[in-house]
Design a protein around this motif. Structure first.
Motif, short mmCIF file in Angstrom:
data_model
loop_
_atom_site.label_atom_id
_atom_site.label_comp_id
_atom_site.label_asym_id
_atom_site.label_seq_id
_atom_site.Cartn_x
_atom_site.Cartn_y
_atom_site.Cartn_z
N ASN A 53 0.83 -1.22 0.00
CA ASN A 53 0.00 0.00 0.00
C ASN A 53 0.86 1.25 0.00
N PHE A 54 1.98 1.21 0.72
CA PHE A 54 2.86 2.39 0.76
C PHE A 54 3.45 2.66 -0.62
N LEU B 140 0.79 6.40 -7.03
CA LEU B 140 -0.37 7.26 -7.30
C LEU B 140 0.01 8.72 -7.27
N LEU B 141 0.85 9.12 -6.30
CA LEU B 141 1.25 10.52 -6.20
C LEU B 141 2.10 10.93 -7.39
N VAL B 142 2.97 10.02 -7.87
CA VAL B 142 3.84 10.37 -8.99
C VAL B 142 3.04 10.45 -10.28
N VAL C 123 -12.54 4.15 3.57
CA VAL C 123 -11.08 4.00 3.53
C VAL C 123 -10.74 2.90 2.53
N VAL C 124 -10.07 3.27 1.45
CA VAL C 124 -9.73 2.33 0.38
C VAL C 124 -8.21 2.17 0.35
N PRO C 125 -7.68 0.96 0.50
CA PRO C 125 -6.22 0.77 0.41
C PRO C 125 -5.67 1.25 -0.93
N ARG D 66 -0.99 4.81 3.58
CA ARG D 66 -1.57 3.47 3.50
C ARG D 66 -2.83 3.41 2.66
N ALA D 67 -3.65 4.46 2.68
CA ALA D 67 -4.95 4.37 2.03
C ALA D 67 -5.41 5.74 1.58
N ALA D 68 -6.44 5.71 0.75
CA ALA D 68 -7.13 6.94 0.32
C ALA D 68 -8.50 6.97 0.98
N ILE D 69 -8.92 8.15 1.37
CA ILE D 69 -10.21 8.31 2.04
C ILE D 69 -11.19 8.95 1.07
#
Length: 443
Positions: free
Chosen positions: A268-269, A275-277, A316-318, A303-306
């Motif tokens: 997840n990390f 995702l950020l890149v 909360v989605v991993p 760890r996750a997106a809210i």
């Protein structure tokens, strides 16, 4: 003064010894001409400091006080003005130090004036904690750390307490450490991590002002946060005297744990970094996952997106789900979306007139776009009760929550059909009853 305290515990005898020493010291000061001269110098130094502070403080305030609140030097000047309450005790401390040099030259002693100098230093620390520290955490640290240490230093007990704490060793299993290392770690750790939090907030605010993709901005903020607190942790370990080489063994153990028991967390990390890149889904986007979860991304963690749904719930989605499953992004930072509104007309209607009437009516809606495509009314089929149509239209945003695009368009369709005398059908049913004789009914 002699007391027989042999029957009392050692701690009582030690306290009594300090009391006797203090009594002898006080009597020596009261009966010594040198001590009285030092008292006089202390009083004179304080009065002279008061006189100077009364003239110096207003002048410094006028000089430092920024007249232009929008100037780039406003913040530094306001910061410097906070320290004006320290002028009096620091002036008294400096003047007393000059007097101490004179007294030691004449009388070869200066215990009284040295004690007074430490008192002025304690008053400066007290003013600093009371008038300058505004942060609640720093005020708490000042009251329960700085002031007690300053008081011990004033009465000459700081070295004694430090030695006692250094000689007191406690152990947990095979690990042994002194109380002074614990106290040093608490003080240094509190300051370091407060400074890290402050630095992180200032850096995050600076990065937020830069023009860049939101995903890159979030990645930079997280990277700076990890670097600041990692550096603070290493400095704290060095201050406490912990061998950093031992952390290599700990790092190896953590690596093994990540490889076996923490695979999901590591996955997840790493997915969050990807995702950020890439920026395919970021804060503010409305997304829908294969598992049925849908909502607006309000926060992305390591760890996750809210996701926040339109009914106010948080999901909360991993981060891994965004990489390994199909994700529908409705927002993509404000791109247009297409919706359709179905309706029916009566079989008595000239259907060739319907598209133009409906497209003109839907175009009057202020949120309906002409690009990439204007409203388009299409014939969909021949139903049981009427002829089925649907109008497609494009809008910026989502048709939910505060936006009611489909509802507004259906109102426009209703009014347009009514204005043009076109009937909207509803189901009709014809019931035929046969066999009246068999049911006992009259013919």
């Amino acid at each position: 003064m002699n007391f027989d305290l042999t029957e009392y515990p050692p701690i009582v005898q030690q306290i009594a010894g300090y009391g006797v020493q203090g009594y002898d010291l006080a009597m020596g000061w009261l009966l010594s001409p040198a001590a009285w001269s030092q008292f006089a110098i202390l009083v004179g130094a304080y009065l002279f400091a008061v006189l100077i502070a009364r003239r110096l403080r207003p002048a410094l305030k006028t000089l430092i006080d920024p007249q232009d609140k929008q100037n780039m030097f406003t913040a530094p000047r306001l910061f410097m003005m906070q320290f004006l309450p320290l002028i009096l005790p620091l002036l008294a401390y400096a003047l007393t130090g000059i007097g101490e040099q004179v007294v030691r030259t004449i009388f070869d002693t200066g215990a009284v004036i040295a004690f007074g100098k430490r008192v002025f230093l304690f008053l400066a620390v007290r003013a600093f904690v009371r008038d300058i520290l505004k942060d609640p955490f720093l005020q708490l640290l000042g009251r329960f750390m700085m002031l007690p240490i300053a008081a011990l230093y004033t009465f000459g007990l700081l070295d004694v307490v430090t030695l006692q704490l250094s000689e007191t060793v406690v152990g947990v299993g095979n690990i042994r450490f002194s109380l002074i290392s614990v106290a040093r770690g608490l003080i240094a750790g509190s300051l370091l991590f407060w400074l890290g939090q402050w630095s992180n907030s200032q850096t995050s605010a600076l990065i937020e002002k830069q023009e860049m993709r939101p995903s890159i901005r979030q990645l930079l903020i997280k990277t700076v946060e990890f670097m600041i607190f990692g550096f603070a942790f290493l400095v704290l370990m060095n201050i406490m005297g912990i061998n950093l080489g031992a952390l290599a063994v700990l790092g190896g153990a953590i690596g093994v744990g990540l490889g076996f028991g923490l695979q999901k967390i590591a996955s997840n990390f790493i997915s969050g970094v990807i995702l950020l890149v890439e920026g395919q889904a970021t804060v503010g986007d409305y997304v829908e996952l294969d598992g049925g979860e849908s909502g607006k991304i309000v926060k992305m963690t390591a760890r996750a997106a809210i996701l926040e749904t339109f009914d106010g719930r948080w999901i909360v989605v991993p981060n891994e789900d965004f990489i390994t499953t199909r994700v529908v992004n409705f927002s993509d930072q404000g791109s247009a979306n297409r919706y359709e509104a179905p309706f029916s007309v009566s079989y008595d209607t000239d259907i060739n007139l319907v598209p133009a009437i409906i497209e003109a009516a839907v175009s009057t809606h202020p949120e309906v776009l002409d690009l990439p495509y204007p409203p388009d009314c299409e014939l969909r089929g021949f139903g049981d009760s009427g002829i089925d149509f649907a109008v497609e239209f494009w809008v910026n945003g989502l048709d939910d929550g505060p936006n009611k695009y489909t509802s507004d368009v259906l109102f426009l369709i209703w009014n347009a059909l009514k204005d043009n005398g076109i009937e909207i059908p509803y189901p009709h049913r014809t019931i035929e009853i046969k066999g009246n004789k068999q049911m006992g009914l009259p013919e």
